[in-house]
Design a protein around this motif. Structure first.
Motif, PDB file in Angstrom:
ATOM      1  N   UNK A  85       0.901  -1.132   0.005  1.00 55.96           N
ATOM      2  CA  UNK A  85       0.026   0.148  -0.036  1.00 55.96           C
ATOM      3  C   UNK A  85       0.880   1.246  -0.275  1.00 55.96           C
ATOM      4  N   UNK A  86       2.127   1.173  -0.087  1.00 54.68           N
ATOM      5  CA  UNK A  86       3.051   2.183  -0.222  1.00 54.68           C
ATOM      6  C   UNK A  86       2.764   3.178  -1.292  1.00 54.68           C
TER       7      UNK A  86
ATOM      8  N   UNK B 252     -13.719   2.285  -5.297  1.00 57.45           N
ATOM      9  CA  UNK B 252     -14.739   2.519  -4.035  1.00 57.45           C
ATOM     10  C   UNK B 252     -14.175   3.370  -2.820  1.00 57.45           C
ATOM     11  N   UNK B 253     -12.819   3.355  -2.681  1.00 60.64           N
ATOM     12  CA  UNK B 253     -12.180   3.623  -1.371  1.00 60.64           C
ATOM     13  C   UNK B 253     -11.404   4.872  -1.460  1.00 60.64           C
ATOM     14  N   UNK B 254     -10.805   5.473  -2.549  1.00 57.38           N
ATOM     15  CA  UNK B 254     -10.195   6.686  -2.766  1.00 57.38           C
ATOM     16  C   UNK B 254      -9.093   6.537  -1.787  1.00 57.38           C
ATOM     17  N   UNK B 255      -8.397   5.081  -1.489  1.00 56.89           N
ATOM     18  CA  UNK B 255      -7.095   5.183  -0.603  1.00 56.89           C
ATOM     19  C   UNK B 255      -6.393   3.996  -1.113  1.00 56.89           C
ATOM     20  N   UNK B 256      -4.967   3.908  -0.660  1.00 53.56           N
ATOM     21  CA  UNK B 256      -4.049   2.792  -0.901  1.00 53.56           C
ATOM     22  C   UNK B 256      -4.715   1.582  -0.356  1.00 53.56           C
ATOM     23  N   UNK B 257      -4.774   0.344  -1.218  1.00 47.73           N
ATOM     24  CA  UNK B 257      -5.181  -0.911  -0.745  1.00 47.73           C
ATOM     25  C   UNK B 257      -4.643  -1.962  -1.353  1.00 47.73           C
ATOM     26  N   UNK B 258      -4.633  -3.230  -0.437  1.00 50.20           N
ATOM     27  CA  UNK B 258      -3.837  -4.583  -1.026  1.00 50.20           C
ATOM     28  C   UNK B 258      -5.087  -5.542  -1.350  1.00 50.20           C
ATOM     29  N   UNK B 259      -4.728  -6.390  -2.333  1.00 50.09           N
ATOM     30  CA  UNK B 259      -5.475  -7.289  -2.775  1.00 50.09           C
ATOM     31  C   UNK B 259      -4.847  -8.622  -2.261  1.00 50.09           C
TER      32      UNK B 259
END
Length: 368
Positions: free
Chosen positions: A237-238, A274-281
């Protein structure tokens, strides 16, 4: 102007994001303040040149049916619409003029027949293929609308525009969330989406089971990971340099094992919007589970087309793009376009990065 009524109308617009009844009450309040006989929200499909009337205040079925079916085609306001900017008003008595109104068939054959004299329309939203207007009409027994009438309503336009944008955004997110939930349940492996601080954003049923197993210490319920899971999430998520395709092995005391793959979620990904932020799958494939073909996983995870999947598989082996295009019998320019789309969907920026991603993904899905 009654300030309590003004604040109530504004509050109703925002409550109307989730409550259609509150939105309708707010429009009714604005209509009453303006001394209008009727009001409505109107959507103009600029591609088909068709106007649809909805959310009507004081509806008269015959009036709005006749407008949509016949008279919207000759609505004189359409010729003035291109000059409007969002938030601006069309005022027929000012822009068209009383004499032209008296002669125009829109008024003579339609408006006056329904005992209406004048109307205004505010451009609320302009999109590439449609425009949204708030329109009010006055009866023959009333004075025609003037610029002073619309100036008294300038307070409502910014709130209406904001509320409509928020309502559309909320509807889009609800639709996307519902669609995403249905789609990920069809996957043959566990899928989870996390924030950097391990807040769960999305998971299928198998993913929910694994989310309970992945704790800050890297172990829970007898399972232990070969790498520190929170560190993997943080690296993926960096926002500056997300680390792609990290793999870890999960084992339990009974000798069972699974491959855990952590992937940065590209901003262009359907889930990420959907989230407008870094995310990891996070993808988890358990030993003994049915084999998952790489091309199927690419379509499920990244929405790659069959053509993009074929190109990605060849490029990921180290094959140069010119050679890959020749083998696939496609033009080099087509291959370049497809590769750009693959990079956008997967978040990769180079062929080595894509190779690393697909190698890790293939190993995890094969349980290797």
């Amino acid at each position: 102007m009654d300030q309590a009524a003004v604040h109530g109308a504004i509050r109703g617009l925002y409550e109307g994001i989730l409550d259609p009844g509150a939105w309708q009450q707010s429009l009714r309040a604005v209509t009453d303040m303006a001394g209008s006989a009727h009001a409505s929200m109107m959507v103009w499909d600029t591609v088909t040149d068709q106007v649809t009337v909805n959310e009507v205040v004081n509806p008269v079925t015959e009036l709005f049916t006749a407008y949509e079916a016949e008279f919207q085609v000759i609505d004189p306001a359409k010729s003035f619409a291109p000059r409007l900017v969002p938030g601006a008003w069309y005022i027929d008595a000012r822009d068209l003029g009383p004499q032209a109104m008296a002669r125009h068939p829109f008024y003579r054959d339609f408006f006056n027949r329904f005992d209406l004299r004048s109307y205004v329309a505010c451009l609320v939203e302009r999109q590439p293929h449609y425009e949204v207007y708030f329109s009010m009409q006055r009866a023959m027994s009333q004075e025609a609308f003037s610029g002073e009438d619309t100036r008294k309503l300038d307070w409502v336009v910014p709130h209406m525009r904001t509320a409509i944008a928020m309502r559309e955004r909320t509807l889009a997110l609800s639709t996307l969330a519902s669609l995403s939930s249905r789609l990920i349940e069809r996957l043959a492996f566990a899928l989870i989406v996390y924030t950097p601080d391990r807040r769960l954003l999305l998971a299928n049923t198998a993913g929910e089971r694994w989310a309970r197993r992945l704790d800050p210490a890297g172990k829970t319920a007898g399972w232990q990971l070969s790498r520190h899971f929170p560190d993997m999430l943080q690296a993926a998520c960096d926002p500056a340099t997300p680390l792609g395709a990290q793999a870890a092995r999960a084992t339990d005391s009974l000798g069972n094992h699974a491959e855990v793959l952590v992937l940065p979620l590209p901003p262009a990904h359907a889930f990420a919007s959907q989230w407008q932020q870094p995310a990891a799958m996070v993808v988890v494939h358990e030993a003994g589970a049915p084999s998952v073909l790489l091309d199927t996983a690419l379509r499920n995870l990244y929405a790659l087309t069959p053509a993009e999947t074929r190109l990605a598989s060849r490029v990921a082996t180290g094959e140069a793009l010119p050679e890959a295009s020749r083998q696939l019998r496609i033009r080099h320019e087509t291959a370049r376009t497809q590769l750009k789309s693959i990079f956008l969907k997967t978040g990769c920026t180079s062929q080595p990065q894509l190779t690393h991603l697909l190698t890790k993904l293939s190993a995890a899905l094969d349980g290797g």
